[in-house]
Design a protein around this motif. Structure first.
Motif, mmCIF file in Angstrom:
data_model
loop_
_atom_site.group_PDB
_atom_site.id
_atom_site.type_symbol
_atom_site.label_atom_id
_atom_site.label_comp_id
_atom_site.label_asym_id
_atom_site.label_seq_id
_atom_site.Cartn_x
_atom_site.Cartn_y
_atom_site.Cartn_z
ATOM 1 N N ILE A 154 0.828 -1.207 0.000
ATOM 2 C CA ILE A 154 0.000 0.000 0.000
ATOM 3 C C ILE A 154 0.863 1.258 0.000
ATOM 4 O O ILE A 154 0.590 2.214 -0.730
ATOM 5 C CB ILE A 154 -0.966 -0.012 1.207
ATOM 6 N N SER A 155 1.927 1.244 0.788
ATOM 7 C CA SER A 155 2.793 2.430 0.839
ATOM 8 C C SER A 155 3.502 2.656 -0.495
ATOM 9 O O SER A 155 3.732 3.803 -0.887
ATOM 10 C CB SER A 155 3.806 2.324 1.980
ATOM 11 N N ASN A 156 3.832 1.589 -1.220
ATOM 12 C CA ASN A 156 4.443 1.756 -2.537
ATOM 13 C C ASN A 156 3.454 2.317 -3.550
ATOM 14 O O ASN A 156 3.841 3.080 -4.441
ATOM 15 C CB ASN A 156 5.047 0.447 -3.038
ATOM 16 N N VAL A 157 2.189 1.957 -3.421
ATOM 17 C CA VAL A 157 1.167 2.563 -4.281
ATOM 18 C C VAL A 157 1.080 4.056 -3.985
ATOM 19 O O VAL A 157 0.986 4.881 -4.899
ATOM 20 C CB VAL A 157 -0.201 1.863 -4.094
ATOM 21 N N LEU A 158 1.138 4.422 -2.689
ATOM 22 C CA LEU A 158 1.147 5.842 -2.322
ATOM 23 C C LEU A 158 2.350 6.558 -2.934
ATOM 24 O O LEU A 158 2.231 7.685 -3.409
ATOM 25 C CB LEU A 158 1.185 6.000 -0.803
ATOM 26 N N VAL A 159 3.509 5.922 -2.915
ATOM 27 C CA VAL A 159 4.699 6.522 -3.523
ATOM 28 C C VAL A 159 4.477 6.743 -4.998
ATOM 29 O O VAL A 159 4.754 7.825 -5.530
ATOM 30 C CB VAL A 159 5.951 5.640 -3.284
ATOM 31 N N LEU A 160 3.958 5.743 -5.681
ATOM 32 C CA LEU A 160 3.745 5.852 -7.125
ATOM 33 C C LEU A 160 2.740 6.929 -7.489
ATOM 34 O O LEU A 160 2.846 7.551 -8.553
ATOM 35 C CB LEU A 160 3.282 4.509 -7.693
ATOM 36 N N TYR A 161 1.768 7.150 -6.622
ATOM 37 C CA TYR A 161 0.735 8.156 -6.896
ATOM 38 C C TYR A 161 1.042 9.524 -6.298
ATOM 39 O O TYR A 161 0.226 10.432 -6.415
ATOM 40 C CB TYR A 161 -0.622 7.668 -6.407
ATOM 41 N N SER A 162 2.206 9.690 -5.666
ATOM 42 C CA SER A 162 2.512 10.986 -5.050
ATOM 43 C C SER A 162 3.478 11.826 -5.876
ATOM 44 O O SER A 162 3.313 13.039 -5.980
ATOM 45 C CB SER A 162 3.044 10.812 -3.634
#
Length: 167
Positions: A154-162
């Motif tokens: 989930i945190s990597n998805v946040l990174v990709l979308y930030s």
């Protein structure tokens, strides 16, 4: 002790929060008011050259509480203080509680982190997401449980979308 550092981090990030919006902040706020949720995700983020994660957060935030200068900057303040907490957790995980407290203090006082935690832009979300990803990565390597694996994903998805540069 960490509670005091988090209070200090919050106070530092709230100082001068009521100044007028910068041009790029104002453009984001106006675009959020004028565009639908779907347009912010699919069209606006392409023109701004940033992934849609922050614009989704801003769109939801503005429709909850309006477009006041302090209000639109509060997500960055919250994410900035949450990053200080994560730095404490990382320092504690790597070494011990004293190192965690010292690390959190340095992050709470870091001038660039304070500055970017006051802008209605994606920078605070990016730092938070990368720090969260690293935290779960470290836990995944050392503990290897399912919760850490899910948190890392989930945190990597946040990174990709930030932010594209955080990839």
């Amino acid at each position: 002790m960490i509670a005091g550092i988090l209070v200090l981090a919050t106070i530092l990030r709230l100082i001068r929060l009521n100044q007028s919006l910068w041009l790029d902040e104002a453009i984001n706020v106006l675009s959020t008011r004028q565009n639908s949720f779907w347009d912010m995700v699919t069209k606006y983020s392409i023109g701004d050259f940033h992934p849609p994660g922050y614009f989704v957060l801003l769109w939801i935030w503005i429709y909850i509480g309006g477009t006041g200068g302090i209000w639109v900057r509060l997500p960055s303040v919250i994410l900035g203080v949450a990053t200080v907490w994560l730095v404490y957790l990382l320092g504690k995980e790597f070494f011990n509680k004293k190192v965690g407290i010292l690390s959190a203090l340095f992050m709470a006082l870091a001038p660039l982190h304070v500055y970017y935690s006051q802008e209605a832009r994606m920078y605070s979300l990016t730092v938070f997401s990368v720090t969260l990803s690293f935290y779960f990565f470290w836990r995944l390597i050392h503990r290897g449980n399912v919760g850490d694996m899910v948190g890392y994903g989930i945190s990597n998805v946040l990174v990709l979308y930030s932010d594209y540069l955080a990839d």
